[in-house]
Design a protein around this motif. Sequence first.
Motif, PDB file in Angstrom:
ATOM      1  N   PRO A  33       2.423   9.976  -0.811  1.00  0.00           N
ATOM      2  CA  PRO A  33       1.598   8.776  -0.646  1.00  0.00           C
ATOM      3  C   PRO A  33       0.193   8.964  -1.209  1.00  0.00           C
ATOM      4  N   THR A  34      -0.259   7.950  -1.934  1.00  0.00           N
ATOM      5  CA  THR A  34      -1.606   8.005  -2.512  1.00  0.00           C
ATOM      6  C   THR A  34      -2.588   7.093  -1.783  1.00  0.00           C
ATOM      7  N   GLY A  35      -2.078   6.199  -0.942  1.00  0.00           N
ATOM      8  CA  GLY A  35      -2.938   5.242  -0.257  1.00  0.00           C
ATOM      9  C   GLY A  35      -3.410   4.103  -1.141  1.00  0.00           C
ATOM     10  N   LYS A  36      -2.938   4.044  -2.386  1.00  0.00           N
ATOM     11  CA  LYS A  36      -3.367   3.013  -3.321  1.00  0.00           C
ATOM     12  C   LYS A  36      -2.641   1.689  -3.035  1.00  0.00           C
ATOM     13  N   TYR A  37      -3.346   0.580  -3.243  1.00  0.00           N
ATOM     14  CA  TYR A  37      -2.727  -0.743  -3.140  1.00  0.00           C
ATOM     15  C   TYR A  37      -2.189  -1.126  -4.516  1.00  0.00           C
ATOM     16  N   THR A  42       0.862  -1.177   0.000  1.00  0.00           N
ATOM     17  CA  THR A  42       0.000   0.000   0.000  1.00  0.00           C
ATOM     18  C   THR A  42       0.899   1.228   0.000  1.00  0.00           C
ATOM     19  N   HIS A  43       0.631   2.149  -0.891  1.00  0.00           N
ATOM     20  CA  HIS A  43       1.466   3.344  -1.020  1.00  0.00           C
ATOM     21  C   HIS A  43       1.149   4.307   0.132  1.00  0.00           C
ATOM     22  N   ASP A  44       1.681   3.952   1.327  1.00  0.00           N
ATOM     23  CA  ASP A  44       1.356   4.720   2.526  1.00  0.00           C
ATOM     24  C   ASP A  44       2.483   5.635   2.979  1.00  0.00           C
ATOM     25  N   CYS A  45       3.575   5.686   2.202  1.00  0.00           N
ATOM     26  CA  CYS A  45       4.678   6.591   2.512  1.00  0.00           C
ATOM     27  C   CYS A  45       5.384   6.948   1.208  1.00  0.00           C
TER      28      CYS A  45
END
Length: 416
Positions: free
Chosen positions: A340-344, A326-329
């Motif tokens: 970060p986009t929050g996308k998986y 997950t694009h959390d950083c």
Amino acid sequence: MTANTIQIDAPDGSRFSAYRALPEAGNGPAVIVLQEIFGVNRHIREVCDFYAEEGYIAIAPDLFHQFKPGIELGYEPEDFEQAFGYFQNLDIDRTMADIGATVAAARAMDEVVAEPKRGDVGVVGFCLGGKLAYLAAAQCDVDCAVGYYGVGIDESLDLADAIDCPMALHFGGLDKFSPPETIEKIRSVFAGNPDVQVFVYDNADHAFNRWGNDHYNPGAARLAHTRTLAVLRGALGPRYDLAAIADHHFELEFAARDVDATMTTMVAEPYVNHVPTMTGGTGHDYLKRFYKHHFIPKNPADLQMKPISRTVGVDRMVDEFVLCFTHDCEIDWLLPGIEPTGKYVEIPFVAIVTFRGNKLYNEHIYWDQASLLVQIGKLDPTGLPVAGVETAQKLLDKNQPSNDLMRNWATSADLD
């Protein structure tokens, strides 16, 4: 790796020096490194150091001591003239006796240790040393031999039947000292011997393995070294579990997230290149900075790898997998400058890991950057021959659709 100069007793009662490099372990099989026509110069010493990194006790005897001890030449025109003079006046019988004495001295060393069902001494030679390696295979009771662009091997093919150890001979396709007809003559003599391999590198010239030289060809040199290692590892060892070494490295990177411990799994001067973003580094300090500040702490919390395949060779491993997170950083090495986009995300990855001895030397990492950008919403795939998560899904499941991006696919339906 440590190095020193040792003395060897020659059969004629004289003594000569040899440069010796020891591997980190302090022991292992021996590789006798046979010089070019320039003596045991800086390059030959570096070759010994290189083979010590591979786990061998590398010994380069001073084969020109019959003229005077310690001849060490460079590559300027006057050096070439002097080197050819030594080459033309070399007493080959005395030289082979000196090589035999070096082999015997190596076998007498406490540090030279053979693995079970393996030999203990091999030879690797370059230019003049390439021919001498061939002669050593026939005359010096070595366990394997490798010759790089050996000049004059074709003049001694009457010794071919005396060679009963594994041997590889490397030639440059552009080498005027060993033209195609010469190489073919050598190849034909050994055509019925599966333990002798003759390799030609089409775009390489003489001295293609001498780094820093105008004729140095890194692609040919890397491939030749891998093939050389195949001979040495098969005949002498040492045998390393490269997959286990790599997995330990990955564990320290991604699970323990320990920078210092990760660096201990690599050679003194490693390099890493993440190809799509050109991130990584060359050299210990530069790479450690990258690992410490931009790689190890800059990975998503749920990062995981779904394995697809693994291929392990003599000095490298290729891992194919799907990277999921997950694009959390902000991921400096993968998506530099992207918030970060929050996308998986699921993307195909290939990692090519090269080893020297029992440590990692370099990593080349490839992935589908277009698929990644599509999945985080930074690239519109409309009208472009790119896909999003479908690339990973297809890799994980061969039954997923093929050819959807080919607008002309339907036109071939009835052509067969």
